[in-house]
Motif scaffolding. Structure first.
Motif, PDB file in Angstrom:
ATOM      1  N   ALA A 176       0.762  -1.244   0.056  1.00  0.00           N
ATOM      2  CA  ALA A 176       0.201   0.062  -0.046  1.00  0.00           C
ATOM      3  C   ALA A 176       0.866   1.202  -0.047  1.00  0.00           C
ATOM      4  O   ALA A 176       0.570   2.351  -0.666  1.00  0.00           O
ATOM      5  CB  ALA A 176      -0.968  -0.017   1.292  1.00  0.00           C
ATOM      6  N   TYR A 177       1.970   1.231   0.786  1.00  0.00           N
ATOM      7  CA  TYR A 177       2.987   2.333   0.788  1.00  0.00           C
ATOM      8  C   TYR A 177       3.506   2.728  -0.453  1.00  0.00           C
ATOM      9  O   TYR A 177       3.293   3.921  -1.003  1.00  0.00           O
ATOM     10  CB  TYR A 177       3.973   2.031   1.883  1.00  0.00           C
ATOM     11  N   TRP A 178       3.784   1.726  -1.122  1.00  0.00           N
ATOM     12  CA  TRP A 178       4.594   2.178  -2.532  1.00  0.00           C
ATOM     13  C   TRP A 178       3.444   2.439  -3.633  1.00  0.00           C
ATOM     14  O   TRP A 178       3.861   3.289  -4.328  1.00  0.00           O
ATOM     15  CB  TRP A 178       5.275   0.888  -2.990  1.00  0.00           C
ATOM     16  N   ILE A 179       2.204   1.941  -3.617  1.00  0.00           N
ATOM     17  CA  ILE A 179       1.080   2.195  -4.540  1.00  0.00           C
ATOM     18  C   ILE A 179       0.959   3.839  -4.427  1.00  0.00           C
ATOM     19  O   ILE A 179       0.883   4.532  -5.144  1.00  0.00           O
ATOM     20  CB  ILE A 179       0.216   1.492  -4.550  1.00  0.00           C
ATOM     21  N   ASN A 180       0.481   4.267  -3.025  1.00  0.00           N
ATOM     22  CA  ASN A 180       0.310   5.531  -2.735  1.00  0.00           C
ATOM     23  C   ASN A 180       1.478   6.655  -2.901  1.00  0.00           C
ATOM     24  O   ASN A 180       1.219   7.490  -3.537  1.00  0.00           O
ATOM     25  CB  ASN A 180      -0.116   5.589  -1.129  1.00  0.00           C
ATOM     26  N   PHE A 181       2.702   5.898  -2.818  1.00  0.00           N
ATOM     27  CA  PHE A 181       3.850   6.802  -3.104  1.00  0.00           C
ATOM     28  C   PHE A 181       3.851   7.197  -4.395  1.00  0.00           C
ATOM     29  O   PHE A 181       4.087   8.239  -4.917  1.00  0.00           O
ATOM     30  CB  PHE A 181       5.065   6.064  -2.600  1.00  0.00           C
ATOM     31  N   TYR A 182       3.837   6.189  -5.259  1.00  0.00           N
ATOM     32  CA  TYR A 182       3.877   6.296  -6.523  1.00  0.00           C
ATOM     33  C   TYR A 182       2.894   7.362  -7.215  1.00  0.00           C
ATOM     34  O   TYR A 182       2.795   8.200  -8.086  1.00  0.00           O
ATOM     35  CB  TYR A 182       3.782   4.767  -7.453  1.00  0.00           C
ATOM     36  N   ASN A 183       1.829   7.063  -6.767  1.00  0.00           N
ATOM     37  CA  ASN A 183       0.541   7.791  -7.252  1.00  0.00           C
ATOM     38  C   ASN A 183       0.558   9.508  -6.689  1.00  0.00           C
ATOM     39  O   ASN A 183       0.455  10.128  -7.500  1.00  0.00           O
ATOM     40  CB  ASN A 183      -0.804   7.251  -6.730  1.00  0.00           C
ATOM     41  N   VAL A 196      -1.138   1.715 -10.226  1.00  0.00           N
ATOM     42  CA  VAL A 196      -0.418   2.953 -10.278  1.00  0.00           C
ATOM     43  C   VAL A 196      -0.857   3.655 -11.522  1.00  0.00           C
ATOM     44  O   VAL A 196      -1.333   2.856 -12.510  1.00  0.00           O
ATOM     45  CB  VAL A 196       1.130   2.367 -10.520  1.00  0.00           C
ATOM     46  N   ASN A 197      -0.993   4.801 -11.315  1.00  0.00           N
ATOM     47  CA  ASN A 197      -1.622   5.721 -12.227  1.00  0.00           C
ATOM     48  C   ASN A 197      -0.644   6.928 -12.716  1.00  0.00           C
ATOM     49  O   ASN A 197       0.228   7.308 -12.242  1.00  0.00           O
ATOM     50  CB  ASN A 197      -2.536   6.509 -11.530  1.00  0.00           C
ATOM     51  N   CYS A 198      -0.662   6.806 -14.198  1.00  0.00           N
ATOM     52  CA  CYS A 198       0.195   7.737 -14.835  1.00  0.00           C
ATOM     53  C   CYS A 198      -0.487   8.993 -15.294  1.00  0.00           C
ATOM     54  O   CYS A 198       0.106   9.781 -16.255  1.00  0.00           O
ATOM     55  CB  CYS A 198       0.828   7.078 -16.034  1.00  0.00           C
ATOM     56  N   ALA A 199      -1.684   9.368 -14.676  1.00  0.00           N
ATOM     57  CA  ALA A 199      -2.120  11.024 -15.169  1.00  0.00           C
ATOM     58  C   ALA A 199      -2.639  10.897 -16.389  1.00  0.00           C
ATOM     59  O   ALA A 199      -2.659  11.934 -17.040  1.00  0.00           O
ATOM     60  CB  ALA A 199      -1.115  12.283 -14.545  1.00  0.00           C
ATOM     61  N   SER A 200      -3.145   9.909 -17.231  1.00  0.00           N
ATOM     62  CA  SER A 200      -3.526   9.962 -18.264  1.00  0.00           C
ATOM     63  C   SER A 200      -4.639   9.262 -18.395  1.00  0.00           C
ATOM     64  O   SER A 200      -5.219   8.268 -17.713  1.00  0.00           O
ATOM     65  CB  SER A 200      -2.512   9.258 -19.342  1.00  0.00           C
ATOM     66  N   ILE A 201      -5.615   9.766 -19.779  1.00  0.00           N
ATOM     67  CA  ILE A 201      -6.714   9.300 -19.550  1.00  0.00           C
ATOM     68  C   ILE A 201      -7.029   7.733 -19.926  1.00  0.00           C
ATOM     69  O   ILE A 201      -7.694   6.940 -19.419  1.00  0.00           O
ATOM     70  CB  ILE A 201      -7.470   9.779 -21.096  1.00  0.00           C
ATOM     71  N   SER A 202      -5.992   7.132 -20.465  1.00  0.00           N
ATOM     72  CA  SER A 202      -5.955   5.682 -20.917  1.00  0.00           C
ATOM     73  C   SER A 202      -5.429   4.753 -19.712  1.00  0.00           C
ATOM     74  O   SER A 202      -5.395   3.514 -19.709  1.00  0.00           O
ATOM     75  CB  SER A 202      -5.188   5.137 -22.079  1.00  0.00           C
ATOM     76  N   CYS A 203      -4.974   5.382 -18.555  1.00  0.00           N
ATOM     77  CA  CYS A 203      -4.587   4.881 -17.422  1.00  0.00           C
ATOM     78  C   CYS A 203      -5.482   4.392 -16.505  1.00  0.00           C
ATOM     79  O   CYS A 203      -6.726   4.826 -16.612  1.00  0.00           O
ATOM     80  CB  CYS A 203      -3.456   5.558 -16.854  1.00  0.00           C
TER      81      CYS A 203
END
Length: 279
Positions: free
Chosen positions: A109-116, A180-187
């Motif tokens: 959970a830490y790494w997912i939140n960190f990435y986003n 993990v989200n890349c701030a893009s529509i298709s993500c």
């Protein structure tokens, strides 16, 4: 490409697989194996958790997770200076934690939140910007994924390090791609709930189902199957073959989509819309 894009000018940004440059492919390259080993340790006897309430507050204020398009949109333009500071302080707090002293569930959970949260910070630092692919420190950068954005336990980390050097190899869970989200529509959607040790399994399953059953994840165009380029870039995580990918998709597909997949025997097309997931 995705129909009815909810935000942004799509001209010149919607990039199909055939338009990907060598630089863009490098954005998804895994780091050297040495980057992985340091993060394998955990303390399963530690029952402590990590506080992600600051991240939750940001999500509550600025993420629209009930948009008619079913694409979760972030209101980057409205983030106040005070909340940008809160986000920065949250990221500082995460960097001052050694996640290896926690259980694997807490770490995930830490790494997912960190990435986003880091990804949102990248957009805010560059805003206004039409696409995350327009950011990055290098002259020829295709996005920020190889930029050193954080330091944890004395180790410089990029977004690629977190995804490909930590989350993917340590947990070996292809549902990471739905988190993990890349701030893009298709993500796959940026989740409206911060990940925790308690809700990670539920969120991963919910996110996988939502993405597979949305047109930007899987769709049929005139009888031909088109899927997100994520399934091409990370084919190895989905079995490495068309047949194994289709089995994965069927696991999450609605009855109608599952029937279409069962009856399909053609090739698979890929595309991706890099427009910002902006409200």
């Amino acid at each position: 490409m995705v129909n009815n894009t909810p935000a942004g000018d799509s001209a010149g940004i919607k990039l199909g697989l055939t338009l990907l440059t060598a630089a863009s492919l490098n954005a998804f390259a895994a780091p050297e194996p040495e980057a992985i080993e340091h993060w394998r340790a955990s303390d399963e006897s530690n029952t402590a958790t990590i506080d992600h309430s600051a991240w939750q507050n940001i999500l509550d204020r600025y993420l629209d997770d009930n948009h008619p398009s079913k694409v979760n949109l972030f209101d980057y333009a409205s983030v106040s200076q005070a909340d940008q500071k809160i986000l920065g302080n949250y990221l500082d707090t995460l960097q001052n934690i050694d996640p290896r002293s926690y259980s694997k569930a807490v770490q995930k959970a830490y790494w997912i939140n960190f990435y986003n949260a880091l990804t949102v910070q990248v957009i805010l630092d560059n805003y206004p910007v039409e696409s995350i692919t327009k950011t990055g420190e290098g002259i020829f950068s295709f996005g920020p994924w190889d930029d050193e954005l954080a330091v944890v336990d004395g180790k410089d980390l990029t977004l690629n390090d977190i995804e490909h050097g930590i989350l993917r190899p340590i947990w070996n869970d292809n549902r990471i791609h739905y988190a993990v989200n890349c701030a893009s529509i298709s993500c796959p959607n940026l989740a409206g709930d911060a990940y925790t040790a308690q809700n990670t399994e539920f969120l991963l399953e919910t996110s996988a189902k939502a993405y597979v059953n949305h047109e930007r994840g899987v769709r049929f165009d005139d009888g031909e199957l088109t899927v997100s380029s994520i399934y091409h870039w990370y084919a190895v995580d989905f079995g490495g073959e068309d047949a194994s990918l289709i089995e994965h998709l069927k696991h999450y597909a609605s009855p109608k989509l599952k029937q279409q997949l069962n009856n399909y025997s053609g090739g698979i097309n890929h595309d991706y819309d890099w427009n910002l997931n902006q409200k």
